[in-house]
Design a protein around this motif. Structure first.
Motif, short mmCIF file in Angstrom:
data_model
loop_
_atom_site.label_atom_id
_atom_site.label_comp_id
_atom_site.label_asym_id
_atom_site.label_seq_id
_atom_site.Cartn_x
_atom_site.Cartn_y
_atom_site.Cartn_z
N ALA A 89 0.84 -1.20 0.00
CA ALA A 89 0.00 0.00 0.00
C ALA A 89 0.87 1.25 0.00
CB ALA A 89 -0.90 0.00 1.23
N PHE A 90 0.44 2.24 -0.73
CA PHE A 90 1.05 3.56 -0.69
C PHE A 90 -0.06 4.58 -0.87
CE2 PHE A 90 2.79 7.21 -3.10
CZ PHE A 90 3.61 7.72 -2.10
N ASP A 91 -0.09 5.56 -0.02
CA ASP A 91 -1.15 6.57 -0.05
C ASP A 91 -0.65 7.78 -0.82
OD1 ASP A 91 -3.25 8.25 0.31
OD2 ASP A 91 -2.97 8.52 2.47
N PRO A 92 -1.07 7.96 -2.08
CA PRO A 92 -0.60 9.11 -2.86
C PRO A 92 -1.16 10.43 -2.37
CG PRO A 92 -2.26 7.89 -4.08
CD PRO A 92 -1.96 7.09 -2.86
N ALA A 93 -2.15 10.39 -1.47
CA ALA A 93 -2.70 11.64 -0.93
C ALA A 93 -1.81 12.20 0.18
CB ALA A 93 -4.11 11.40 -0.41
N ALA A 94 -0.88 11.39 0.69
CA ALA A 94 -0.01 11.84 1.76
C ALA A 94 1.15 12.66 1.20
CB ALA A 94 0.52 10.64 2.53
N ARG A 95 1.76 13.48 2.06
CA ARG A 95 2.95 14.22 1.66
C ARG A 95 4.12 13.25 1.51
NH1 ARG A 95 3.58 19.66 2.43
NH2 ARG A 95 5.48 19.25 1.25
N HIS A 96 4.85 13.39 0.42
CA HIS A 96 5.98 12.49 0.20
C HIS A 96 6.96 13.19 -0.75
CE1 HIS A 96 7.65 8.38 0.48
NE2 HIS A 96 8.18 8.67 -0.71
N VAL A 97 8.24 12.95 -0.53
CA VAL A 97 9.29 13.49 -1.39
C VAL A 97 10.05 12.33 -2.02
CG1 VAL A 97 11.40 14.86 -1.54
CG2 VAL A 97 9.56 15.58 -0.01
N PHE A 98 10.11 12.31 -3.35
CA PHE A 98 10.92 11.35 -4.08
C PHE A 98 12.17 12.06 -4.60
CE2 PHE A 98 6.75 9.26 -4.63
CZ PHE A 98 7.07 7.96 -4.27
N ARG A 99 13.31 11.41 -4.43
CA ARG A 99 14.56 11.91 -4.99
C ARG A 99 14.93 11.05 -6.19
NH1 ARG A 99 14.07 14.03 -0.45
NH2 ARG A 99 15.20 15.91 0.13
N LEU A 100 15.03 11.71 -7.33
CA LEU A 100 15.25 11.00 -8.59
C LEU A 100 16.53 11.49 -9.26
CD1 LEU A 100 11.61 11.36 -10.02
CD2 LEU A 100 12.48 9.62 -8.44
N ALA A 101 17.11 10.63 -10.08
CA ALA A 101 18.26 11.02 -10.90
C ALA A 101 17.96 10.62 -12.33
CB ALA A 101 19.53 10.34 -10.41
N MET A 102 18.30 11.49 -13.28
CA MET A 102 18.10 11.20 -14.69
C MET A 102 18.92 12.17 -15.54
SD MET A 102 14.15 12.56 -15.10
CE MET A 102 13.60 11.74 -13.61
N SER A 103 19.19 11.78 -16.76
CA SER A 103 19.86 12.67 -17.70
C SER A 103 18.84 13.65 -18.27
CB SER A 103 20.47 11.85 -18.84
OG SER A 103 19.43 11.26 -19.62
N ASP A 104 19.31 14.61 -19.07
CA ASP A 104 18.35 15.53 -19.67
C ASP A 104 17.49 14.81 -20.71
OD1 ASP A 104 20.51 15.29 -21.37
OD2 ASP A 104 20.65 17.41 -21.86
N TYR A 105 18.02 13.74 -21.32
CA TYR A 105 17.20 12.91 -22.20
C TYR A 105 16.05 12.28 -21.41
CZ TYR A 105 15.88 8.51 -24.52
OH TYR A 105 15.18 7.45 -25.04
N GLY A 106 16.37 11.69 -20.27
CA GLY A 106 15.34 11.08 -19.44
C GLY A 106 14.35 12.09 -18.91
#
Length: 303
Positions: A89-106
């Motif tokens: 389960a994951f509640d998308p209504a809750a506050r959450h911070v995702f840290r992502l890495a990607m190139s400018d293409y991505g």
């Protein structure tokens, strides 16, 4: 050794946030706590672990060797605890911070559609996106500095796992008016004779194209090495340079330039999300990977 019953496990959540943020106020924001409360928790952690844990250097909190040793096992333990408490389960209504890495293409491929989806479905979710080399992204995922990395990862260590999201293909971008005359289209002979643009985040590096060619004992002449995809098409105009580029990175072809199929067999481009193996069961990561796949599958249907 401390008795587990006497330890406030919330302190470990604070330590995990401090290790990720390296900054007191950002950690407080991430935890939805006041800065004094985080400072108090850090003081308790220092007493509990008998180590200063962090030293201040300018505006950053630099972890001690003891803190760095704790980072990976702590992240693994907390991930397992979250999985136990919220299985599947994951509640998308809750506050959450995702840290992502990607190139400018991505980023160009994924972020516009993903942000529209998140602002509509989950406005409490924030993203922090950084750009690194491919090796840097893999290392950041393993070390817990980022939650997910998006890109092309042909070889991964055992501590990383990949989720395929989309398959792209290579095309060639060139200025036909600047090619040697008489120009009869992009033949294999013309491809090998031309100087090429190579995009590498940190200077000279072998791309999938070059590794593929070397395996067949062939090399191309590199006339320009650039760190960014988005400027590469602009340097083609008025030159005999050829850019071999992912098709989906070319939303708009600059005036006067031509897109041509490569006159040789090149491998597909498997765009994927990677996460640390220890976080395989993390419902938050599964949720975001599913949304990324949803965004990219919609693009694929529109092509």
């Amino acid at each position: 050794m401390n008795n587990l019953r006497s330890v406030d496990l919330n302190l470990l959540v604070v330590l995990d946030a401090l290790l990720a943020e390296r900054h007191l106020s950002r950690a407080a924001e991430r935890l939805n706590m006041s800065q004094p409360a985080v400072s108090h928790a850090l003081a308790r952690l220092r007493h509990l672990l008998d180590d200063p844990l962090f030293h201040r250097r300018r505006r950053e909190m630099v972890p001690t060797l003891r803190a760095l040793e704790l980072a990976v096992p702590l992240a693994e333990a907390l991930s397992q605890i979250r999985t136990v408490l919220t299985p599947g389960a994951f509640d998308p209504a809750a506050r959450h911070v995702f840290r992502l890495a990607m190139s400018d293409y991505g980023a160009a491929l994924l972020l516009p559609g993903l942000m529209r989806l998140l602002r509509h479905e989950a406005p409490g979710i924030d993203l922090i996106v950084t750009q690194r080399s491919r090796e840097g992204m893999v290392g950041a995922v393993i070390d817990g500095e980022v939650d997910l990395a998006f890109g092309v990862f042909p070889d991964l260590p055992a501590r990383c796992e990949s989720q395929g999201l989309l398959e792209d293909r290579y095309v060639c971008l060139l200025d036909p008016a600047a090619q040697p005359q008489p120009w009869q289209g992009l033949t294999e002979r013309a491809y090998w004779a031309a100087p090429h643009v190579l995009v590498a985040v940190h200077g000279e590096a072998a791309t999938e194209i070059d590794l593929h060619l070397r395996a067949r004992r062939k090399t191309r002449r590199i006339g320009l090495v650039l760190p960014h995809w988005n400027v590469a098409p602009q340097v083609i105009a008025g030159t005999d340079l050829i850019l071999t580029i992912a098709r989906r990175s070319l939303d708009r072809v600059p005036p006067g330039l031509q897109v041509a199929e490569p006159p040789l067999d090149l491998p597909p481009i498997p765009f994927a999300a990677i996460h640390a193996s220890r976080r395989r069961g993390d419902p938050a990561l599964r949720w975001l990977e599913d949304r990324a796949r949803q965004v990219l599958s919609g693009q694929a249907e529109g092509k």
